[in-house]
Design a protein around this motif. Structure first.
Motif, PDB file in Angstrom:
ATOM      1  N   ASP A  60       0.827  -1.215   0.000  1.00 53.62           N
ATOM      2  CA  ASP A  60       0.000   0.000   0.000  1.00 53.62           C
ATOM      3  C   ASP A  60       0.860   1.263   0.000  1.00 53.62           C
ATOM      4  OD1 ASP A  60      -2.259  -1.590   0.042  1.00 53.62           O
ATOM      5  OD2 ASP A  60      -2.670  -1.266   2.182  1.00 53.62           O
ATOM      6  N   GLY A  61       1.985   1.228   0.730  1.00 54.02           N
ATOM      7  CA  GLY A  61       2.851   2.390   0.843  1.00 54.02           C
ATOM      8  C   GLY A  61       3.555   2.781  -0.442  1.00 54.02           C
ATOM      9  N   LEU A  62       3.548   1.894  -1.432  1.00 52.93           N
ATOM     10  CA  LEU A  62       4.144   2.236  -2.727  1.00 52.93           C
ATOM     11  C   LEU A  62       3.329   3.289  -3.469  1.00 52.93           C
ATOM     12  CD1 LEU A  62       5.108  -1.312  -4.033  1.00 52.93           C
ATOM     13  CD2 LEU A  62       6.639   0.407  -3.056  1.00 52.93           C
ATOM     14  N   SER A  63       2.022   3.326  -3.217  1.00 50.43           N
ATOM     15  CA  SER A  63       1.159   4.217  -3.993  1.00 50.43           C
ATOM     16  C   SER A  63       0.469   5.307  -3.180  1.00 50.43           C
ATOM     17  CB  SER A  63       0.089   3.402  -4.721  1.00 50.43           C
ATOM     18  OG  SER A  63      -0.683   2.675  -3.791  1.00 50.43           O
ATOM     19  N   ARG A  64       0.434   5.137  -1.844  1.00 52.03           N
ATOM     20  CA  ARG A  64      -0.227   6.152  -1.010  1.00 52.03           C
ATOM     21  C   ARG A  64       0.317   6.079   0.405  1.00 52.03           C
ATOM     22  NH1 ARG A  64      -4.026   3.079   1.878  1.00 52.03           N
ATOM     23  NH2 ARG A  64      -4.634   1.179   0.791  1.00 52.03           N
ATOM     24  N   PRO A  65       0.218   7.178   1.163  1.00 51.14           N
ATOM     25  CA  PRO A  65       0.676   7.129   2.552  1.00 51.14           C
ATOM     26  C   PRO A  65      -0.063   6.032   3.307  1.00 51.14           C
ATOM     27  CG  PRO A  65       0.271   9.393   1.886  1.00 51.14           C
ATOM     28  CD  PRO A  65      -0.252   8.515   0.784  1.00 51.14           C
ATOM     29  N   SER A  66       0.694   5.185   4.013  1.00 51.29           N
ATOM     30  CA  SER A  66       0.110   4.040   4.715  1.00 51.29           C
ATOM     31  C   SER A  66       0.805   3.830   6.049  1.00 51.29           C
ATOM     32  CB  SER A  66       0.260   2.772   3.868  1.00 51.29           C
ATOM     33  OG  SER A  66      -0.392   2.926   2.628  1.00 51.29           O
ATOM     34  N   GLY A  67       0.060   3.280   6.972  1.00 52.67           N
ATOM     35  CA  GLY A  67       0.620   2.921   8.272  1.00 52.67           C
ATOM     36  C   GLY A  67       0.272   3.926   9.337  1.00 52.67           C
ATOM     37  N   GLU A  68       0.167   3.397  10.538  1.00 52.76           N
ATOM     38  CA  GLU A  68      -0.058   4.212  11.727  1.00 52.76           C
ATOM     39  C   GLU A  68       0.902   3.715  12.783  1.00 52.76           C
ATOM     40  OE1 GLU A  68      -4.130   4.025  12.928  1.00 52.76           O
ATOM     41  OE2 GLU A  68      -4.863   4.520  10.940  1.00 52.76           O
ATOM     42  N   GLY A  69       1.309   4.588  13.650  1.00 49.49           N
ATOM     43  CA  GLY A  69       2.181   4.145  14.736  1.00 49.49           C
ATOM     44  C   GLY A  69       3.641   4.098  14.340  1.00 49.49           C
ATOM     45  N   ASP A  70       4.282   2.948  14.601  1.00 51.95           N
ATOM     46  CA  ASP A  70       5.729   2.831  14.477  1.00 51.95           C
ATOM     47  C   ASP A  70       6.245   2.737  13.048  1.00 51.95           C
ATOM     48  OD1 ASP A  70       5.727   2.814  17.218  1.00 51.95           O
ATOM     49  OD2 ASP A  70       6.022   0.657  17.405  1.00 51.95           O
ATOM     50  N   VAL A  71       5.428   2.257  12.112  1.00 52.73           N
ATOM     51  CA  VAL A  71       5.874   2.080  10.728  1.00 52.73           C
ATOM     52  C   VAL A  71       4.942   2.849   9.796  1.00 52.73           C
ATOM     53  CG1 VAL A  71       6.341   0.424   8.885  1.00 52.73           C
ATOM     54  CG2 VAL A  71       6.766  -0.227  11.266  1.00 52.73           C
ATOM     55  N   ARG A  72       5.538   3.736   9.008  1.00 53.87           N
ATOM     56  CA  ARG A  72       4.786   4.506   8.011  1.00 53.87           C
ATOM     57  C   ARG A  72       5.548   4.438   6.695  1.00 53.87           C
ATOM     58  NH1 ARG A  72       1.322   8.688  10.771  1.00 53.87           N
ATOM     59  NH2 ARG A  72       1.545   8.187  12.970  1.00 53.87           N
ATOM     60  N   ILE A  73       4.803   4.241   5.629  1.00 49.29           N
ATOM     61  CA  ILE A  73       5.411   4.128   4.304  1.00 49.29           C
ATOM     62  C   ILE A  73       4.610   4.989   3.349  1.00 49.29           C
ATOM     63  CG2 ILE A  73       6.077   2.543   2.446  1.00 49.29           C
ATOM     64  CD1 ILE A  73       6.090   0.309   4.603  1.00 49.29           C
ATOM     65  N   LEU A 108       8.130  -7.741  -3.731  1.00 48.27           N
ATOM     66  CA  LEU A 108       6.725  -8.063  -3.478  1.00 48.27           C
ATOM     67  C   LEU A 108       6.158  -8.997  -4.547  1.00 48.27           C
ATOM     68  CD1 LEU A 108       5.502  -4.596  -2.223  1.00 48.27           C
ATOM     69  CD2 LEU A 108       5.566  -6.731  -0.897  1.00 48.27           C
ATOM     70  N   ASP A 109       6.595  -8.827  -5.787  1.00 47.73           N
ATOM     71  CA  ASP A 109       6.154  -9.732  -6.855  1.00 47.73           C
ATOM     72  C   ASP A 109       6.606 -11.162  -6.548  1.00 47.73           C
ATOM     73  OD1 ASP A 109       5.056 -10.312  -9.565  1.00 47.73           O
ATOM     74  OD2 ASP A 109       7.168 -10.763  -9.989  1.00 47.73           O
ATOM     75  N   ARG A 110       7.831 -11.324  -6.094  1.00 52.41           N
ATOM     76  CA  ARG A 110       8.342 -12.658  -5.758  1.00 52.41           C
ATOM     77  C   ARG A 110       7.589 -13.245  -4.568  1.00 52.41           C
ATOM     78  NH1 ARG A 110      14.211 -11.765  -4.604  1.00 52.41           N
ATOM     79  NH2 ARG A 110      14.182 -13.977  -4.110  1.00 52.41           N
ATOM     80  N   THR A 111       7.239 -12.417  -3.572  1.00 48.35           N
ATOM     81  CA  THR A 111       6.468 -12.931  -2.427  1.00 48.35           C
ATOM     82  C   THR A 111       5.077 -13.358  -2.883  1.00 48.35           C
ATOM     83  OG1 THR A 111       5.479 -10.822  -1.663  1.00 48.35           O
ATOM     84  CG2 THR A 111       7.680 -11.384  -0.833  1.00 48.35           C
ATOM     85  N   ASP A 112       4.509 -12.609  -3.821  1.00 47.15           N
ATOM     86  CA  ASP A 112       3.165 -12.926  -4.319  1.00 47.15           C
ATOM     87  C   ASP A 112       3.160 -14.230  -5.106  1.00 47.15           C
ATOM     88  OD1 ASP A 112       0.358 -11.985  -4.532  1.00 47.15           O
ATOM     89  OD2 ASP A 112       0.812 -11.998  -6.681  1.00 47.15           O
ATOM     90  N   ARG A 113       4.256 -14.530  -5.789  1.00 44.42           N
ATOM     91  CA  ARG A 113       4.342 -15.806  -6.498  1.00 44.42           C
ATOM     92  C   ARG A 113       4.446 -16.975  -5.525  1.00 44.42           C
ATOM     93  NH1 ARG A 113       9.061 -15.049 -10.048  1.00 44.42           N
ATOM     94  NH2 ARG A 113       9.083 -12.830  -9.675  1.00 44.42           N
ATOM     95  N   LEU A 114       5.075 -16.740  -4.381  1.00 46.76           N
ATOM     96  CA  LEU A 114       5.215 -17.777  -3.366  1.00 46.76           C
ATOM     97  C   LEU A 114       3.902 -17.970  -2.593  1.00 46.76           C
ATOM     98  CD1 LEU A 114       7.128 -19.771  -1.982  1.00 46.76           C
ATOM     99  CD2 LEU A 114       7.836 -17.910  -0.467  1.00 46.76           C
ATOM    100  N   VAL A 115       3.334 -16.872  -2.087  1.00 47.65           N
ATOM    101  CA  VAL A 115       2.050 -16.888  -1.386  1.00 47.65           C
ATOM    102  C   VAL A 115       1.259 -15.690  -1.906  1.00 47.65           C
ATOM    103  CG1 VAL A 115       0.841 -16.758   0.829  1.00 47.65           C
ATOM    104  CG2 VAL A 115       3.081 -17.881   0.692  1.00 47.65           C
ATOM    105  N   PRO A 116       0.294 -15.931  -2.802  1.00 41.90           N
ATOM    106  CA  PRO A 116      -0.474 -14.812  -3.356  1.00 41.90           C
ATOM    107  C   PRO A 116      -1.210 -14.024  -2.268  1.00 41.90           C
ATOM    108  CG  PRO A 116      -0.824 -16.803  -4.637  1.00 41.90           C
ATOM    109  CD  PRO A 116      -0.069 -17.201  -3.405  1.00 41.90           C
TER     110      PRO A 116
END
Length: 140
Positions: A60-73, A108-116
């Motif tokens: 989500d953080g690749l296309s819009r501000p995402s996250g609350e608390g300790d991690v924001r992307i 992320l593409d590689r993770t999606d191929r492993l577990v969609p």
């Protein structure tokens, strides 16, 4: 056996607008924990530090501000996909990193191929336990 996806990316540790340090960061994903990704920072002179957070948060953080608390992307530019800011915070201490979006997308593409995405509930561990129960059940 756990299937994993690993990648090393170079991130800029942003100290100020004028000062940033390039550092290698290890990205990890394991099918045994399909909701999480891990970033490990291994700086000379310090013990490695690992942050774990949601794989979907990174996406989500690749296309819009995402996250609350300790991690924001969030994307560095709202107009086009180029760089991403990752902010990590513990108490009053905050670290800001800037990284090219391209290696994150590839990871992320590689993770999606492993577990969609959306198929995380189908867990190899559950299937293994069910197989064990069924093979050990008395015939009758």
């Amino acid at each position: 056996m756990t299937d994993t996806v690993q990648a090393e990316v170079i991130m800029s540790f942003v100290v100020s607008e004028e000062l940033a340090f390039r550092i290698p960061v290890e990205l990890d994903f394991a099918s045994a924990d399909p909701y999480a990704v891990r970033l490990t920072f291994d700086l000379p002179g310090d013990a490695p530090v690992t942050w774990a957070f949601g794989r979907e948060l990174l996406l989500d953080g690749l296309s819009r501000p995402s996250g609350e608390g300790d991690v924001r992307i969030e994307p560095a530019s709202p107009e086009h996909l180029s760089d991403v800011f990752i902010s990590l915070q513990v108490g009053a201490e905050r670290a800001l990193f800037r990284v090219s979006a391209a290696p994150l997308v590839a990871f992320l593409d590689r993770t999606d191929r492993l577990v969609p995405l959306g198929k995380e509930e189908v867990c190899d561990t559950l299937e293994a336990v069910l197989d064990q129960i069924l093979t050990e059940a008395p015939a009758g």
